[in-house]
Design a protein around this motif. Structure first.
Motif, short mmCIF file in Angstrom:
data_model
loop_
_atom_site.label_atom_id
_atom_site.label_comp_id
_atom_site.label_asym_id
_atom_site.label_seq_id
_atom_site.Cartn_x
_atom_site.Cartn_y
_atom_site.Cartn_z
N ILE A 64 30.66 41.74 42.94
CA ILE A 64 31.07 41.52 41.35
C ILE A 64 28.94 42.50 41.18
CG2 ILE A 64 30.05 40.07 39.92
CD1 ILE A 64 31.72 41.54 37.49
N GLN A 65 29.07 43.81 40.64
CA GLN A 65 27.81 44.09 40.94
C GLN A 65 27.10 45.54 39.59
OE1 GLN A 65 27.52 46.61 44.70
NE2 GLN A 65 29.03 45.27 45.26
N ASN A 66 26.24 46.01 39.70
CA ASN A 66 25.44 46.70 39.03
C ASN A 66 26.19 47.96 39.58
OD1 ASN A 66 24.91 46.04 36.59
ND2 ASN A 66 23.39 45.25 37.87
N VAL A 67 27.31 48.75 38.90
CA VAL A 67 28.31 50.26 39.79
C VAL A 67 27.88 51.54 39.16
CG1 VAL A 67 30.41 49.08 39.73
CG2 VAL A 67 29.70 51.17 41.36
N TYR B 257 28.95 46.70 34.92
CA TYR B 257 28.99 45.45 36.04
C TYR B 257 29.93 45.16 35.74
CZ TYR B 257 27.49 40.18 37.55
OH TYR B 257 27.26 39.08 38.04
N GLU B 258 30.84 45.67 37.41
CA GLU B 258 32.03 45.90 37.46
C GLU B 258 32.55 45.18 39.22
OE1 GLU B 258 35.31 45.48 36.78
OE2 GLU B 258 34.55 46.37 35.32
N GLU B 259 33.62 44.89 39.11
CA GLU B 259 34.16 44.62 40.80
C GLU B 259 34.47 46.07 41.09
OE1 GLU B 259 36.00 40.13 40.33
OE2 GLU B 259 37.20 41.12 39.57
N VAL B 260 34.71 46.68 41.95
CA VAL B 260 35.51 47.86 42.81
C VAL B 260 36.31 47.33 43.27
CG1 VAL B 260 34.75 50.51 43.74
CG2 VAL B 260 33.11 49.04 42.58
N TYR B 261 37.32 47.75 42.80
CA TYR B 261 38.70 47.44 43.62
C TYR B 261 39.01 48.72 45.11
CZ TYR B 261 40.85 43.84 40.74
OH TYR B 261 41.14 42.64 39.99
N HIS C 123 36.41 44.17 34.21
CA HIS C 123 36.68 42.13 34.53
C HIS C 123 35.82 41.09 33.97
CE1 HIS C 123 35.60 38.78 37.22
NE2 HIS C 123 34.46 38.45 36.56
N ASP C 124 34.67 42.19 33.56
CA ASP C 124 34.16 41.36 32.87
C ASP C 124 33.59 41.50 31.11
OD1 ASP C 124 31.02 39.96 33.40
OD2 ASP C 124 30.51 40.94 31.98
N VAL C 125 33.11 40.42 30.29
CA VAL C 125 33.07 40.88 28.86
C VAL C 125 32.35 42.07 28.52
CG1 VAL C 125 32.16 39.60 27.14
CG2 VAL C 125 33.13 37.94 28.40
N SER C 126 31.72 41.95 29.42
CA SER C 126 30.34 43.46 29.10
C SER C 126 30.73 44.62 28.55
CB SER C 126 28.86 43.08 29.74
OG SER C 126 28.96 42.94 30.87
N LEU D 84 32.26 53.78 25.55
CA LEU D 84 32.97 54.73 26.33
C LEU D 84 34.25 53.86 26.89
CD1 LEU D 84 30.19 56.69 27.78
CD2 LEU D 84 32.30 57.25 26.47
N PHE D 85 33.65 52.94 27.37
CA PHE D 85 35.05 51.92 28.00
C PHE D 85 35.87 51.41 26.60
CE2 PHE D 85 37.24 48.27 28.86
CZ PHE D 85 37.98 48.87 30.42
N ARG D 86 36.08 50.75 26.01
CA ARG D 86 36.97 51.12 24.59
C ARG D 86 38.04 52.40 24.44
NH1 ARG D 86 33.06 48.18 20.15
NH2 ARG D 86 33.00 46.19 20.80
#
Length: 367
Positions: free
Chosen positions: A160-163, A186-190, A278-281, A287-289
């Motif tokens: 997981i990293q900033n992307v 801050y996310e997992e890139v699948y 993935h992350d709470v943040s 924008l994600f909501r």
């Protein structure tokens, strides 16, 4: 002569036709985990519920105008026996798998048993809607019909990293408000086992990633079934119609019969999936909501949704008598009722509050 029966302090309504008050669309959010459990599940459920009942409002810069007024009632469960009753499932316009997980490998834990799998497949075949979030793609590996429904199974992700993730299609309500240069999270890139664009009903990619991140995997940004996949690499997508269809070119990871020897095809409704969350943040970003609200709202606007047909179910019958009425997260509901008696037609509008039903208006007109 008309006779009007009105309770005290209630406004009289004069009408000669039935008052139609549409029920809120119903959404079932499934969050059972048999493998890794994400810390973001509680905020995910809270966000989806609050977006649905309107207690969480987003700025116009974060949500598509076609979705901003869409409301729904949310039921959250981790009880797989709820899927044993097809009548229960049929009350929902959409069923969402939110950060669900199986154990893989080995296939020693899963979130639905054979009876639940059969009923869920039938729900989709009859026009039910679906949305999947994050590790919903790491679920039900032993039931290939589900792999086709979600679009592709999860393969692996780098650390997981900033992307930066950016929209591919800005015309869809789940991405229309995203800036063209992307969203930094801050996310997992699948990475996935197959390309969802290769299904008979191909996925339409909504979100991809910028190239500025580290992926030391053996096949970075590719698919398990071959070399690097076509650009853009899919991170979110939508599909409509033929959700469970397969043909000779369908990748082996999502073809076949699988769990409980389930033969499943068709599925005229809508499906939406995002690998983000993935992350709470991430769930704290407007924008994600708006991305999530746009995906769910778009699924609910399908012509096959239960609420598009006056709130009736999709015609299925349950396999047991339990759980026939879902709990509702909405604070109140309005329902129209019509009663035919000799020499008169009665139209009543009833307001239902927790523990209380109040007759708003009863109009009796000679016929």
């Amino acid at each position: 002569m008309s006779i009007f029966a009105l309770p005290v302090l209630v406004l009289a309504v004069l009408a000669v036709h039935t008052i139609n008050v549409a029920a809120l669309p119903q959404v079932l959010v499934y969050t059972k985990t048999a493998g890794y459990r994400h810390e973001s599940i509680p905020i995910a459920v809270q966000t989806i519920t609050s977006l649905g009942n309107g207690s969480l409002t987003l700025p116009s810069s974060a949500i598509d105008p076609s979705i901003s007024a869409v409301r729904w009632s949310t039921v959250n469960t981790e009880d797989e026996t709820r899927f044993h009753n097809l009548t229960f499932l049929s009350q929902f316009d959409a069923i969402g798998f939110v950060s669900t997980t199986d154990q893989d490998p080995p296939l020693t834990g899963t979130v639905l048993d054979d009876q639940g799998l059969r009923n869920f497949a039938r729900y989709i075949e009859q026009g039910g809607g679906y949305f999947g979030i994050h590790s919903a793609a790491a679920t039900l590996f032993g039931a290939p019909f589900y792999g086709r429904l979600v679009g592709a199974y999860f393969d692996y992700h780098p650390q997981i990293q900033n992307v930066s993730v950016k929209p591919v299609d800005a015309s869809h309500p789940s991405t229309s408000r995203w800036p063209a240069d992307g969203l930094r999270i801050y996310e997992e890139v699948y990475n996935f086992r197959s390309d969802p664009r290769n299904l008979p009903s191909p996925a339409h990619v909504l979100v991809t990633n910028a190239s500025t991140f580290s992926d030391p995997g053996v096949n970075p940004q590719g698919f398990r079934n071959g070399t690097n996949g076509p650009s853009p690499h899919p991170l979110a997508w939508w599909r409509q119609g033929g959700l469970l269809d397969t043909n000779s070119s369908t990748d082996a990871s999502v073809s076949g019969v699988g769990g409980a020897d389930i033969q499943a095809a068709g599925g005229p409704g809508r499906a939406w999936y995002t690998s983000l969350g993935h992350d709470v943040s991430t769930w704290q970003l407007d924008l994600f909501r708006g991305h999530v609200a746009g995906g769910i709202g778009w699924v609910l606007q399908s012509s096959t949704a239960r609420s598009a047909h006056g709130g009736s179910s999709n015609g299925s019958t349950g396999t047991s008598s339990q759980d026939t009425t879902p709990a509702s997260s909405s604070a109140h509901s309005l329902r129209p009722a019509r009663l035919h008696l000799p020499a008169m037609a009665v139209t009543a509008l009833v307001v239902t509050l927790p523990g209380l039903s109040v007759l708003v208006a009863q109009i009796r007109i000679p016929v």
